[in-house]
Scaffold this motif. Sequence first.
Motif, PDB file in Angstrom:
ATOM      1  N   PRO A   1       0.828  -1.206   0.000  1.00 48.43           N
ATOM      2  CA  PRO A   1       0.000   0.000   0.000  1.00 48.43           C
ATOM      3  C   PRO A   1       0.868   1.263   0.000  1.00 48.43           C
ATOM      4  O   PRO A   1       1.806   1.373   0.782  1.00 48.43           O
ATOM      5  CB  PRO A   1      -0.821  -0.114   1.279  1.00 48.43           C
ATOM      6  N   VAL A   2       0.562   2.150  -0.909  1.00 44.36           N
ATOM      7  CA  VAL A   2       1.242   3.442  -1.018  1.00 44.36           C
ATOM      8  C   VAL A   2       0.176   4.530  -1.097  1.00 44.36           C
ATOM      9  O   VAL A   2      -1.022   4.254  -1.010  1.00 44.36           O
ATOM     10  CB  VAL A   2       2.197   3.478  -2.230  1.00 44.36           C
ATOM     11  N   GLU A   3       0.600   5.764  -1.294  1.00 41.66           N
ATOM     12  CA  GLU A   3      -0.328   6.900  -1.280  1.00 41.66           C
ATOM     13  C   GLU A   3      -1.528   6.712  -2.201  1.00 41.66           C
ATOM     14  O   GLU A   3      -2.643   7.083  -1.861  1.00 41.66           O
ATOM     15  CB  GLU A   3       0.405   8.191  -1.671  1.00 41.66           C
ATOM     16  N   ARG A   4      -1.311   6.123  -3.363  1.00 37.85           N
ATOM     17  CA  ARG A   4      -2.429   5.980  -4.310  1.00 37.85           C
ATOM     18  C   ARG A   4      -3.506   5.008  -3.815  1.00 37.85           C
ATOM     19  O   ARG A   4      -4.589   4.951  -4.367  1.00 37.85           O
ATOM     20  CB  ARG A   4      -1.917   5.560  -5.679  1.00 37.85           C
ATOM     21  N   HIS A   5      -3.186   4.235  -2.766  1.00 31.60           N
ATOM     22  CA  HIS A   5      -4.166   3.312  -2.194  1.00 31.60           C
ATOM     23  C   HIS A   5      -4.875   3.901  -0.977  1.00 31.60           C
ATOM     24  O   HIS A   5      -5.555   3.178  -0.258  1.00 31.60           O
ATOM     25  CB  HIS A   5      -3.483   2.001  -1.787  1.00 31.60           C
ATOM     26  N   ALA A   6      -4.706   5.184  -0.736  1.00 29.86           N
ATOM     27  CA  ALA A   6      -5.321   5.829   0.427  1.00 29.86           C
ATOM     28  C   ALA A   6      -6.824   5.550   0.434  1.00 29.86           C
ATOM     29  O   ALA A   6      -7.502   5.640  -0.587  1.00 29.86           O
ATOM     30  CB  ALA A   6      -5.058   7.320   0.399  1.00 29.86           C
TER      31      ALA A   6
ATOM     32  N   THR B   1       5.944  -2.651   3.133  1.00 25.02           N
ATOM     33  CA  THR B   1       6.228  -1.240   2.904  1.00 25.02           C
ATOM     34  C   THR B   1       7.197  -1.104   1.732  1.00 25.02           C
ATOM     35  O   THR B   1       7.901  -2.067   1.381  1.00 25.02           O
ATOM     36  CB  THR B   1       6.877  -0.602   4.144  1.00 25.02           C
TER      37      THR B   1
END
Length: 79
Positions: free
Chosen positions: A25-30, A48
């Motif tokens: 999960p990264v920012e685009r998966h907020a 991560t």
Amino acid sequence: MTLPWARELCPHGITANIVAPGWIPVERHAGFDESGHLADVPLGRMGTPEDVAATASFLASEGGGFVTGRRVAVNGGHT
């Protein structure tokens, strides 16, 4: 493809490996609900970007110099 590349490049001192990250999960998966995926990860936590970077760093280091022709899954055991 790593095995043929490794066989071809090893005589030149070059290793060939693939880092295969699981779902990180990264920012685009907020806002994405991770609980369903997390339940299937044996390590019990989400990966991560640093986990993936550490694996790539190891393979590129002197310590990873005898590892070649491998696909390294970075997925917390979720296969």
